[in-house]
Each structure stands twice: as structure tokens, then as C-alpha cells.
Design a protein around this motif. Structure first.
Motif, PDB file in Angstrom:
ATOM      1  N   ASP A 191      -4.801  31.597  46.791  1.00  0.00           N
ATOM      2  CA  ASP A 191      -4.938  29.894  46.290  1.00  0.00           C
ATOM      3  C   ASP A 191      -6.018  30.000  45.147  1.00  0.00           C
ATOM      4  OD1 ASP A 191      -7.382  28.805  48.534  1.00  0.00           O
ATOM      5  OD2 ASP A 191      -7.400  30.788  47.646  1.00  0.00           O
ATOM      6  N   ILE A 192      -6.243  30.933  44.529  1.00  0.00           N
ATOM      7  CA  ILE A 192      -7.095  31.204  43.498  1.00  0.00           C
ATOM      8  C   ILE A 192      -6.575  31.483  42.251  1.00  0.00           C
ATOM      9  CG2 ILE A 192      -8.104  33.285  44.074  1.00  0.00           C
ATOM     10  CD1 ILE A 192     -10.793  32.393  43.245  1.00  0.00           C
ATOM     11  N   GLU A 193      -6.994  30.784  41.033  1.00  0.00           N
ATOM     12  CA  GLU A 193      -6.258  31.469  40.086  1.00  0.00           C
ATOM     13  C   GLU A 193      -7.117  31.681  38.762  1.00  0.00           C
ATOM     14  OE1 GLU A 193      -3.221  29.733  36.395  1.00  0.00           O
ATOM     15  OE2 GLU A 193      -4.052  28.454  38.203  1.00  0.00           O
ATOM     16  N   MET A 194      -7.137  32.969  38.178  1.00  0.00           N
ATOM     17  CA  MET A 194      -7.982  33.552  37.389  1.00  0.00           C
ATOM     18  C   MET A 194      -7.289  34.225  36.445  1.00  0.00           C
ATOM     19  SD  MET A 194     -11.161  35.025  39.705  1.00  0.00           S
ATOM     20  CE  MET A 194     -10.467  36.531  40.330  1.00  0.00           C
ATOM     21  N   PRO A 195      -6.792  33.451  35.401  1.00  0.00           N
ATOM     22  CA  PRO A 195      -6.176  33.991  34.314  1.00  0.00           C
ATOM     23  C   PRO A 195      -6.966  35.007  33.540  1.00  0.00           C
ATOM     24  CG  PRO A 195      -6.765  31.659  33.971  1.00  0.00           C
ATOM     25  CD  PRO A 195      -7.112  31.922  35.486  1.00  0.00           C
ATOM     26  N   PHE A 196      -6.263  35.998  32.618  1.00  0.00           N
ATOM     27  CA  PHE A 196      -6.945  36.694  31.719  1.00  0.00           C
ATOM     28  C   PHE A 196      -7.751  36.060  30.935  1.00  0.00           C
ATOM     29  CE2 PHE A 196      -7.251  38.962  27.868  1.00  0.00           C
ATOM     30  CZ  PHE A 196      -8.069  40.121  28.271  1.00  0.00           C
ATOM     31  N   ALA A 210     -17.104  19.903  44.524  1.00  0.00           N
ATOM     32  CA  ALA A 210     -16.576  18.241  44.477  1.00  0.00           C
ATOM     33  C   ALA A 210     -15.379  18.073  45.049  1.00  0.00           C
ATOM     34  CB  ALA A 210     -16.796  17.855  43.099  1.00  0.00           C
ATOM     35  N   HIS A 211     -14.892  16.878  44.658  1.00  0.00           N
ATOM     36  CA  HIS A 211     -13.311  16.317  45.432  1.00  0.00           C
ATOM     37  C   HIS A 211     -12.604  15.952  44.223  1.00  0.00           C
ATOM     38  CE1 HIS A 211     -10.806  14.074  47.622  1.00  0.00           C
ATOM     39  NE2 HIS A 211     -11.136  13.004  47.070  1.00  0.00           N
ATOM     40  N   TRP A 212     -11.577  16.584  44.184  1.00  0.00           N
ATOM     41  CA  TRP A 212     -10.661  16.008  43.165  1.00  0.00           C
ATOM     42  C   TRP A 212      -9.332  15.362  43.985  1.00  0.00           C
ATOM     43  CZ3 TRP A 212      -9.224  15.958  38.237  1.00  0.00           C
ATOM     44  CH2 TRP A 212      -8.074  15.803  37.974  1.00  0.00           C
ATOM     45  N   LEU A 219     -16.488  28.431  34.295  1.00  0.00           N
ATOM     46  CA  LEU A 219     -16.384  27.227  35.104  1.00  0.00           C
ATOM     47  C   LEU A 219     -15.759  27.804  36.627  1.00  0.00           C
ATOM     48  CD1 LEU A 219     -15.443  24.367  32.936  1.00  0.00           C
ATOM     49  CD2 LEU A 219     -17.630  24.261  34.240  1.00  0.00           C
ATOM     50  N   ASP A 220     -16.143  27.645  37.625  1.00  0.00           N
ATOM     51  CA  ASP A 220     -15.797  28.013  38.849  1.00  0.00           C
ATOM     52  C   ASP A 220     -15.776  26.698  39.683  1.00  0.00           C
ATOM     53  OD1 ASP A 220     -14.990  29.022  41.366  1.00  0.00           O
ATOM     54  OD2 ASP A 220     -16.466  30.824  41.499  1.00  0.00           O
ATOM     55  N   LEU A 221     -14.383  26.281  39.909  1.00  0.00           N
ATOM     56  CA  LEU A 221     -14.159  24.970  40.563  1.00  0.00           C
ATOM     57  C   LEU A 221     -13.922  25.161  42.000  1.00  0.00           C
ATOM     58  CD1 LEU A 221     -11.695  23.110  38.024  1.00  0.00           C
ATOM     59  CD2 LEU A 221     -14.341  23.194  38.077  1.00  0.00           C
ATOM     60  N   ALA A 222     -14.999  24.769  43.001  1.00  0.00           N
ATOM     61  CA  ALA A 222     -14.701  24.913  44.352  1.00  0.00           C
ATOM     62  C   ALA A 222     -14.101  23.374  44.768  1.00  0.00           C
ATOM     63  CB  ALA A 222     -15.997  25.006  45.143  1.00  0.00           C
ATOM     64  N   VAL A 223     -13.229  23.184  44.097  1.00  0.00           N
ATOM     65  CA  VAL A 223     -12.219  21.801  44.429  1.00  0.00           C
ATOM     66  C   VAL A 223     -10.725  21.907  44.500  1.00  0.00           C
ATOM     67  CG1 VAL A 223     -11.787  20.117  42.900  1.00  0.00           C
ATOM     68  CG2 VAL A 223     -13.891  20.923  42.226  1.00  0.00           C
ATOM     69  N   CYS A 224     -10.495  21.413  45.586  1.00  0.00           N
ATOM     70  CA  CYS A 224      -9.131  21.622  46.036  1.00  0.00           C
ATOM     71  C   CYS A 224      -8.176  20.991  45.105  1.00  0.00           C
ATOM     72  CB  CYS A 224      -8.753  20.571  47.391  1.00  0.00           C
ATOM     73  SG  CYS A 224      -9.738  21.221  48.532  1.00  0.00           S
ATOM     74  N   ASN A 225      -6.903  21.808  44.966  1.00  0.00           N
ATOM     75  CA  ASN A 225      -5.609  21.264  44.016  1.00  0.00           C
ATOM     76  C   ASN A 225      -6.359  20.904  42.601  1.00  0.00           C
ATOM     77  OD1 ASN A 225      -3.816  21.109  46.369  1.00  0.00           O
ATOM     78  ND2 ASN A 225      -4.557  19.213  46.932  1.00  0.00           N
ATOM     79  N   SER A 226      -7.104  21.941  42.182  1.00  0.00           N
ATOM     80  CA  SER A 226      -7.680  21.668  40.718  1.00  0.00           C
ATOM     81  C   SER A 226      -7.274  22.093  39.652  1.00  0.00           C
ATOM     82  CB  SER A 226      -9.258  21.777  40.873  1.00  0.00           C
ATOM     83  OG  SER A 226      -9.249  23.353  41.297  1.00  0.00           O
ATOM     84  N   ALA A 227      -5.737  22.618  39.649  1.00  0.00           N
ATOM     85  CA  ALA A 227      -5.223  23.469  38.505  1.00  0.00           C
ATOM     86  C   ALA A 227      -4.929  22.514  37.312  1.00  0.00           C
ATOM     87  CB  ALA A 227      -3.753  24.005  39.089  1.00  0.00           C
ATOM     88  N   ILE A 250     -11.907  29.242  36.665  1.00  0.00           N
ATOM     89  CA  ILE A 250     -11.327  29.735  38.089  1.00  0.00           C
ATOM     90  C   ILE A 250     -11.053  28.198  38.857  1.00  0.00           C
ATOM     91  CG2 ILE A 250     -11.914  30.962  39.866  1.00  0.00           C
ATOM     92  CD1 ILE A 250     -13.799  32.459  38.382  1.00  0.00           C
ATOM     93  N   THR A 251      -9.915  28.246  39.383  1.00  0.00           N
ATOM     94  CA  THR A 251      -9.549  27.248  40.234  1.00  0.00           C
ATOM     95  C   THR A 251      -8.503  27.393  41.394  1.00  0.00           C
ATOM     96  OG1 THR A 251      -8.446  24.959  39.818  1.00  0.00           O
ATOM     97  CG2 THR A 251      -7.314  27.058  38.879  1.00  0.00           C
ATOM     98  N   ASN A 252      -8.550  26.342  42.163  1.00  0.00           N
ATOM     99  CA  ASN A 252      -7.538  26.518  43.400  1.00  0.00           C
ATOM    100  C   ASN A 252      -6.411  25.736  43.333  1.00  0.00           C
ATOM    101  OD1 ASN A 252      -9.488  27.706  45.228  1.00  0.00           O
ATOM    102  ND2 ASN A 252     -10.485  25.744  44.457  1.00  0.00           N
ATOM    103  N   GLU A 253      -5.147  26.368  43.667  1.00  0.00           N
ATOM    104  CA  GLU A 253      -3.772  25.867  43.809  1.00  0.00           C
ATOM    105  C   GLU A 253      -3.685  24.847  44.787  1.00  0.00           C
ATOM    106  OE1 GLU A 253      -1.257  29.377  42.850  1.00  0.00           O
ATOM    107  OE2 GLU A 253      -0.924  28.172  40.681  1.00  0.00           O
ATOM    108  N   ARG A 254      -4.281  25.075  45.693  1.00  0.00           N
ATOM    109  CA  ARG A 254      -3.918  24.540  47.009  1.00  0.00           C
ATOM    110  C   ARG A 254      -5.162  23.806  47.516  1.00  0.00           C
ATOM    111  NH1 ARG A 254      -0.963  29.461  47.861  1.00  0.00           N
ATOM    112  NH2 ARG A 254      -2.450  30.046  49.234  1.00  0.00           N
TER     113      ARG A 254
END
Length: 312
Positions: free
Chosen positions: A4-9, A119-121, A236-244, A260-264
Motif C-alpha cells: 500500500d506504499i508507493e515510492m517511485p524512483f 493527517a486525514h485525507w 514528503l512522507d504522507l502518513a495519510v490514507c488514500n493519498s495518491a 511517499i504515499t499510500n494507495e489504500r
């Protein structure tokens, strides 16, 4: 992509020092703040969706009871995270426990290279408490228009349904249209356009979707991007749900940034424990943050969450 984590090059320098970290907390940390948020959203203010979401999940409980049985645990963990950051001597100006959009601007201007945001998305959903009476009046006026807008005739059809005369059914009908008939089956960019179209018709009296909640209210992704110093480079590391979607806007095609974000959905307790672990590791010495972040994801995966230590 790692679960559930996205870290593109990204060509951003991955080595991060502890004193380059900033921590921004956008969640309510006290019972008073939690109850104030619920009262604010109930009164039509553009904040309080995180707290109201907890209340929605326990509809038979009072707001005070929801705090005690659900929200207080996450608030305690979050306060522990803030306390840990201070005990590890992270500079006070880089620990923003009641983060606002201005705080995001200030930490990007102060030299922070790694910004951790808890935070909350708010996604595209529409709930019963999202439409005020004024919003419904605007929608009724739109229904009376001689012809539907060419860009979205589906909205006009929903407003002509028999259920619209009853406020609860109207909201539920609108939610069904948004979530099932138009949004869930549509590409992401079309979901956003349709959600924004609804807000355009209903006016500011509909609670916004596709927005980040900080302590000063809801902020659209574009607002967040504009608040970042134009010459800022870092992670930026987003500890935020569904933040793509938010991450895509914050990245803004700038090679000097990685997001860095979460897809779910992501459980708050897991997100907080990951951040605690990351701070401890960074305190030990400079780290390749991309590698460190992947290690945290593996350690705190669902199967190992309870067994994994916070202070390895």
C-alpha cells in the motif's frame, strides 16, 4: 510499489539527517479538540471530518463515548509520537503538533529535507452530514434550471428523483450516484471533476472532497502544493490514507521532490508506530530514507504489526 506504499524512483538525494526532519500532526490530540471538531462540522464549518468519521462508524454512541472507546487510543499514540520527537531532541520548530497549512510553508522554508505528515485525507465520498440546508436549496435551484449542464447531465437526473424531497434520502441518493454510478466506475480524474462539479453547484455549503484536513481546516491538494516553498527540495512522507492524488499534485513534476504515499486505507496505529520507528533510526545516524522507509513497511505489515517493536 510496495503493497500500500508507493515510492517511485526519484533523483532526490536519499540520505537524511535527524536534524533535517520535520513532523506535522493534523489530527486532534485531546478530547476537547475532538469534540470541538465534531461541533464545527455539525455547524457547517469546513473542518472536523476526521472526528466525524469516527462518529459515523459508531452511530449509536455519543461523541464523548466515541472519543473514549475509539479516538482516544489513536490520540494517545500520536501524543506519544510528539513526546518522543521532543525527547530525541528534534528541534521544537520542526515539531508541529497542531499543524496548519502555514506550518507546511514554514518547515519547507526552514531547511527541513524530510517532512512527515500525519493527517486525514478526505476522498470523494458524500455522507449525510456533508450537505447543509443551504446546499440543498442550491441543488433545488439547479434542478429548476431549464436544462441540465452539458458537462454532467447525471446530476440533473438525480435531483429529479422522487427521493430528493426528503433530505436524508436526497443525500443518500446523491451519495449513491457519486459513489456507485459515477465515481467508483470512473477514472480518478473524472471522479475529481464530478465531485468538484457538485461543490460548484451546491456552493460552499457542501463539505469539500479531495482535501487534506489540518488543524485550520480542509485544504485542496493545489492549496497544499502552493504552500510549499517554490525552491524546496526533499522528501514528503504522507502518513495519510488514500493519498495518491495528493502526492501527484505535491510532486508537481519537480525532480527535486519525492513523495511517499499510500494507495489504500492505512490504520492510524500502524502509521504512528512506523513514524516512531523511523525517528529512532534516524536519530542513530544519517540514513538512506528510501531504504529505511521500505524496511519500516515490511516490519509493520499487517501480519507483524502487533509483534514488531517500536524501539528496535
Amino acid at each position: 510499489m510496495y503493497g500500500d506504499i508507493e515510492m517511485p524512483f526519484n533523483p532526490v538525494e536519499p540520505i537524511v539527517y535527524f536534524d533535517q526532519v520535520a513532523l506535522l500532526i493534523g489530527l486532534p490530540l485531546t478530547k476537547a479538540a475532538f469534540l470541538e471538531d465534531i461541533a464545527a462540522k455539525s455547524g457547517g464549518a469546513r473542518r472536523g471530518d476526521y472526528a466525524m468519521g469516527a462518529l459515523r462508524r459508531l452511530p449509536d454512541r455519543s461523541a464523548a463515548e466515541v472519543w473514549e472507546v475509539a479516538a482516544s487510543t489513536h490520540a494517545k499514540l500520536t501524543q506519544d509520537l510528539v513526546d518522543m520527537a521532543r525527547e530525541l531532541n528534534l528541534p521544537e520548530k520542526q515539531v508541529r503538533h497542531e499543524a496548519t497549512l502555514q506550518d507546511l510553508t514554514e518547515v519547507t522554508e526552514s531547511g527541513a529535507r524530510l517532512i512527515l505528515i500525519l493527517a486525514h485525507w478526505r476522498d470523494f465520498e458524500l455522507f449525510d452530514d456533508d450537505l447543509t440546508d443551504a446546499a440543498r436549496k442550491n441543488l433545488v435551484a439547479y434542478r429548476a434550471a431549464p436544462a441540465p449542464a452539458a458537462r454532467d447531465p447525471g446530476l440533473h437526473a438525480v435531483l429529479h428523483s422522487r427521493d430528493f424531497e426528503r433530505s436524508h434520502n436526497a443525500i443518500r441518493s446523491m451519495g449513491t450516484w457519486l459513489n456507485e454510478d459515477y465515481l467508483e466506475c470512473a477514472p480518478i480524474h473524472e471522479r475529481a471533476d464530478r465531485r468538484f462539479f457538485l461543490e460548484e453547484i451546491a456552493g460552499e455549503n457542501v463539505f469539500p472532497g479531495y482535501a487534506l484536513e489540518l488543524r485550520d481546516g480542509m485544504h485542496f491538494a493545489e492549496e497544499c502544493a502552493k504552500s510549499i516553498a517554490s525552491d524546496w527540495a526533499g522528501i514528503l512522507d504522507l502518513a495519510v490514507c488514500n493519498s495518491a492524488e495528493l502526492a501527484e499534485v505535491l510532486k508537481a513534476e519537480q525532480d527535486c521532490r519525492q513523495v511517499i504515499t499510500n494507495e489504500r486505507l492505512k490504520h492510524p496505529a500502524r502509521a504512528i508506530r512506523e513514524l516512531q520507528w523511523l525517528l529512532v533510526q534516524l536519530k542513530v545516524g544519517p540514513q538512506n530514507y528510501r531504504d529505511l522507509r521500505l524496511r519500516a513497511h515490511i516490519i509493520f505489515s499487517k501480519d507483524t504489526l502487533e509483534a514488531a517493536p517500536c524501539y528496535p
